[in-house]
Motif scaffolding. Structure first.
Motif, PDB file in Angstrom:
ATOM      1  N   LEU A  54     -12.727   7.077  -7.888  1.00  0.00           N
ATOM      2  CA  LEU A  54     -11.320   6.912  -7.550  1.00  0.00           C
ATOM      3  C   LEU A  54     -10.921   7.737  -6.326  1.00  0.00           C
ATOM      4  CD1 LEU A  54      -8.531   5.723  -8.353  1.00  0.00           C
ATOM      5  CD2 LEU A  54      -8.211   7.762  -9.785  1.00  0.00           C
ATOM      6  N   ALA A  55     -10.111   7.151  -5.455  1.00  0.00           N
ATOM      7  CA  ALA A  55      -9.451   7.868  -4.351  1.00  0.00           C
ATOM      8  C   ALA A  55      -7.971   7.497  -4.403  1.00  0.00           C
ATOM      9  CB  ALA A  55     -10.041   7.482  -2.997  1.00  0.00           C
ATOM     10  N   VAL A  56      -7.099   8.493  -4.362  1.00  0.00           N
ATOM     11  CA  VAL A  56      -5.672   8.267  -4.573  1.00  0.00           C
ATOM     12  C   VAL A  56      -4.907   8.578  -3.293  1.00  0.00           C
ATOM     13  CG1 VAL A  56      -3.681   8.763  -6.031  1.00  0.00           C
ATOM     14  CG2 VAL A  56      -5.996   8.980  -6.978  1.00  0.00           C
ATOM     15  N   ALA A  57      -4.566   7.548  -2.529  1.00  0.00           N
ATOM     16  CA  ALA A  57      -3.663   7.736  -1.389  1.00  0.00           C
ATOM     17  C   ALA A  57      -2.236   7.582  -1.895  1.00  0.00           C
ATOM     18  CB  ALA A  57      -3.955   6.718  -0.295  1.00  0.00           C
ATOM     19  N   VAL A  58      -1.359   8.491  -1.499  1.00  0.00           N
ATOM     20  CA  VAL A  58       0.017   8.506  -2.002  1.00  0.00           C
ATOM     21  C   VAL A  58       1.010   8.475  -0.842  1.00  0.00           C
ATOM     22  CG1 VAL A  58      -0.617   9.757  -4.105  1.00  0.00           C
ATOM     23  CG2 VAL A  58       0.091  11.044  -2.063  1.00  0.00           C
ATOM     24  N   GLY A  59       2.233   8.071  -1.180  1.00  0.00           N
ATOM     25  CA  GLY A  59       3.314   8.082  -0.211  1.00  0.00           C
ATOM     26  C   GLY A  59       4.631   8.324  -0.920  1.00  0.00           C
ATOM     27  N   ALA A  60       5.663   8.618  -0.138  1.00  0.00           N
ATOM     28  CA  ALA A  60       6.978   8.916  -0.698  1.00  0.00           C
ATOM     29  C   ALA A  60       7.965   7.780  -0.493  1.00  0.00           C
ATOM     30  CB  ALA A  60       7.533  10.196  -0.072  1.00  0.00           C
ATOM     31  N   GLY A  61       7.534   6.664   0.089  1.00  0.00           N
ATOM     32  CA  GLY A  61       8.443   5.560   0.348  1.00  0.00           C
ATOM     33  C   GLY A  61       9.072   5.663   1.728  1.00  0.00           C
ATOM     34  N   PHE A  62       9.724   4.598   2.145  1.00  0.00           N
ATOM     35  CA  PHE A  62      10.287   4.503   3.485  1.00  0.00           C
ATOM     36  C   PHE A  62      11.804   4.325   3.419  1.00  0.00           C
ATOM     37  CE2 PHE A  62       6.027   2.724   3.504  1.00  0.00           C
ATOM     38  CZ  PHE A  62       5.426   3.471   4.500  1.00  0.00           C
ATOM     39  N   LEU A  89      -2.909  11.351   1.962  1.00  0.00           N
ATOM     40  CA  LEU A  89      -1.497  11.128   2.262  1.00  0.00           C
ATOM     41  C   LEU A  89      -1.359  10.038   3.316  1.00  0.00           C
ATOM     42  CD1 LEU A  89       1.434  12.070   1.728  1.00  0.00           C
ATOM     43  CD2 LEU A  89       1.177  13.605   3.688  1.00  0.00           C
ATOM     44  N   GLY A  90      -0.430   9.117   3.073  1.00  0.00           N
ATOM     45  CA  GLY A  90      -0.088   8.132   4.079  1.00  0.00           C
ATOM     46  C   GLY A  90       1.075   8.650   4.920  1.00  0.00           C
ATOM     47  N   TRP A 126      -6.308  11.322   5.086  1.00  0.00           N
ATOM     48  CA  TRP A 126      -5.155  10.804   5.828  1.00  0.00           C
ATOM     49  C   TRP A 126      -5.292   9.298   5.950  1.00  0.00           C
ATOM     50  CZ3 TRP A 126      -4.717  10.368  11.732  1.00  0.00           C
ATOM     51  CH2 TRP A 126      -3.387  10.132  12.112  1.00  0.00           C
ATOM     52  N   LEU A 127      -4.256   8.541   5.526  1.00  0.00           N
ATOM     53  CA  LEU A 127      -4.292   7.081   5.581  1.00  0.00           C
ATOM     54  C   LEU A 127      -3.034   6.559   6.282  1.00  0.00           C
ATOM     55  CD1 LEU A 127      -5.783   4.466   4.744  1.00  0.00           C
ATOM     56  CD2 LEU A 127      -4.456   4.513   2.614  1.00  0.00           C
ATOM     57  N   PRO A 128      -3.001   6.592   7.610  1.00  0.00           N
ATOM     58  CA  PRO A 128      -1.870   6.060   8.377  1.00  0.00           C
ATOM     59  C   PRO A 128      -2.177   4.650   8.867  1.00  0.00           C
ATOM     60  CG  PRO A 128      -3.243   7.300   9.830  1.00  0.00           C
ATOM     61  CD  PRO A 128      -3.967   7.254   8.505  1.00  0.00           C
ATOM     62  N   TYR A 129      -1.238   4.063   9.630  1.00  0.00           N
ATOM     63  CA  TYR A 129      -1.506   2.760  10.261  1.00  0.00           C
ATOM     64  C   TYR A 129      -0.890   2.691  11.656  1.00  0.00           C
ATOM     65  CZ  TYR A 129       2.953   1.949   7.720  1.00  0.00           C
ATOM     66  OH  TYR A 129       4.216   2.046   7.184  1.00  0.00           O
ATOM     67  N   PRO A 130      -1.149   3.649  12.527  1.00  0.00           N
ATOM     68  CA  PRO A 130      -0.544   3.617  13.871  1.00  0.00           C
ATOM     69  C   PRO A 130      -1.023   2.409  14.671  1.00  0.00           C
ATOM     70  CG  PRO A 130      -2.269   5.263  13.757  1.00  0.00           C
ATOM     71  CD  PRO A 130      -2.071   4.777  12.363  1.00  0.00           C
ATOM     72  N   LEU A 181     -11.742  16.719   5.379  1.00  0.00           N
ATOM     73  CA  LEU A 181     -10.686  15.735   5.165  1.00  0.00           C
ATOM     74  C   LEU A 181     -11.157  14.353   5.621  1.00  0.00           C
ATOM     75  CD1 LEU A 181      -9.111  18.457   5.111  1.00  0.00           C
ATOM     76  CD2 LEU A 181      -7.180  17.212   6.083  1.00  0.00           C
ATOM     77  N   THR A 182     -10.836  13.322   4.869  1.00  0.00           N
ATOM     78  CA  THR A 182     -11.246  11.963   5.205  1.00  0.00           C
ATOM     79  C   THR A 182     -10.234  11.330   6.151  1.00  0.00           C
ATOM     80  OG1 THR A 182     -12.338  11.648   3.072  1.00  0.00           O
ATOM     81  CG2 THR A 182     -11.765   9.665   4.319  1.00  0.00           C
ATOM     82  N   PRO A 183     -10.627  10.983   7.376  1.00  0.00           N
ATOM     83  CA  PRO A 183      -9.710  10.275   8.276  1.00  0.00           C
ATOM     84  C   PRO A 183      -9.834   8.769   8.055  1.00  0.00           C
ATOM     85  CG  PRO A 183     -11.643  11.057   9.481  1.00  0.00           C
ATOM     86  CD  PRO A 183     -11.870  11.361   8.030  1.00  0.00           C
ATOM     87  N   ALA A 184      -8.846   8.186   7.401  1.00  0.00           N
ATOM     88  CA  ALA A 184      -8.861   6.763   7.073  1.00  0.00           C
ATOM     89  C   ALA A 184      -7.845   6.019   7.928  1.00  0.00           C
ATOM     90  CB  ALA A 184      -8.581   6.570   5.583  1.00  0.00           C
ATOM     91  N   LEU A 185      -7.853   4.704   7.826  1.00  0.00           N
ATOM     92  CA  LEU A 185      -6.928   3.863   8.583  1.00  0.00           C
ATOM     93  C   LEU A 185      -6.588   2.634   7.760  1.00  0.00           C
ATOM     94  CD1 LEU A 185      -5.563   2.974  11.376  1.00  0.00           C
ATOM     95  CD2 LEU A 185      -7.653   1.623  11.695  1.00  0.00           C
TER      96      LEU A 185
END
Length: 333
Positions: free
Chosen positions: A116-124, A192-193, A210-214, A241-245
């Motif tokens: 399991l890997a848990v990427a989380v966010g706080a909403g927009f 974190l996203g 880190w899971l962003p989408y720039p 730290l895992t740099p994801a996209l």
């Protein structure tokens, strides 16, 4: 996907050897199934993705549109998949009671054997965030503090075998009974996203990835540098730290057709045209060689785990895209 780092790459990378992984976001939203589709077809879809060599199977989270609840989906996959990481992209913890969510996540990690890997966010801001807080009977204010404390609570429960307590600024629990312990010592990694300056700093200080989408690879490179600097300043191992996209992809050898299809996807998913979506998120459309080159630019910028969202509004189209992307990813190796 599994990479042979001894093989030549299609473009020189800035951080050789650039071993990277590729995952797929499963179409758990009803808008991506098409009329008459049995959502249980998501299970063979995921199995096919694992068979094709995808390294991870991700699911997203929302209450705004009908979908399979993400942790339910991952629990179903834990027993039938064998190799792929099972991830959330991104889980919205405020939709769940924090202690119960810790138990559910630990259970999925146990059932999957630690995959399991848990990427989380706080909403927009706007309709993709604030209405969900109202449904959860939680205030929109201080949402990032609530998120951080929730993750801190999870980690406390995942690393404590006996009764415990937790006292934060927003979360207060006394006499928490012994919790379900995950397969992974200390709990699964939490990413974190987000790519705001505050999100970058928080990622480096306290998260595992880190899971962003720039929309611009240059922004990815700059953001990753800030994340790593924040980690180093906090005394953490920046390389750990895992740099994801997170990137939306649609492959079609006719560029105009690719854009029309992705525009329909953007309208159905976000209620906005593709031209607007691609100013906010990473989106790649067109012939396989062009999409592969676009993904390669993010790898050159430092991304090491690509989570690909397939641009399709029926499960059949999603399956076609899955096969095409599995083939083009080999061009990145």
């Amino acid at each position: 996907m599994q990479n042979d780092t001894s093989a030549p790459t299609s473009a020189p990378l800035t951080e050789p050897p650039a071993r990277f992984e590729v995952g797929v976001l499963l179409p758990t939203g009803a808008a991506q199934w098409g009329d008459g589709t049995d959502p249980r077809a998501l299970i063979p879809f995921a199995l096919r993705a694992e068979e094709l060599g995808f390294d991870s199977l991700f699911v997203n989270d929302s209450l705004l549109t009908p979908r399979i609840e993400p942790l339910t989906m991952l629990a179903a996959l834990a027993a039938v998949t064998h190799r792929a990481t099972l991830g959330t992209g991104a889980l919205l913890p405020f939709l769940r009671r924090p202690v119960q969510a810790a138990q559910t996540l630990a259970s999925v990690d146990l059932l999957s054997g630690g995959r399991l890997a848990v990427a989380v966010g706080a909403g927009f801001p706007g309709r993709f965030g604030q209405p969900l807080y109202e449904l959860s009977e939680l205030p929109w204010e201080r949402r990032f503090k609530r998120l951080d404390e929730t993750v801190d609570l999870w980690r406390r429960l995942w690393s404590t075998t006996g009764p415990t307590s937790f006292h934060g600024e927003l979360l207060h629990f006394d006499d928490i009974p012994p919790s379900t312990q995950p397969f992974t010592p200390g709990g699964p990694p939490v990413w974190l996203g987000g790519a705001t300056p505050a999100a970058l700093a928080r990622t480096g200080r306290r998260y595992d990835g880190w899971l962003p989408y720039p929309p611009d690879p240059a922004d990815y490179r700059t953001g990753l540098a800030v994340v790593r600097e924040a980690a180093t300043t906090a005394g953490r191992d920046a390389a750990g730290l895992t740099p994801a996209l997170f990137v939306s992809v649609l492959v079609d050898e006719v560029p105009a057709a690719a854009r029309r299809s992705m525009d329909a996807y953007a309208q159905a998913t976000y209620g906005m045209p593709l031209a607007q979506l691609e100013t906010i998120q990473a989106v790649l459309t067109g012939p396989a060689d062009e999409v592969a080159a676009g993904l390669s630019r993010y790898v050159q910028a430092g991304a090491r785990h690509l989570v690909i969202r397939l641009g399709g509004l029926t499960l059949k189209t999603q399956q076609e895209q899955l096969e095409r992307i599995a083939e083009l990813v080999t061009r990145l190796q």
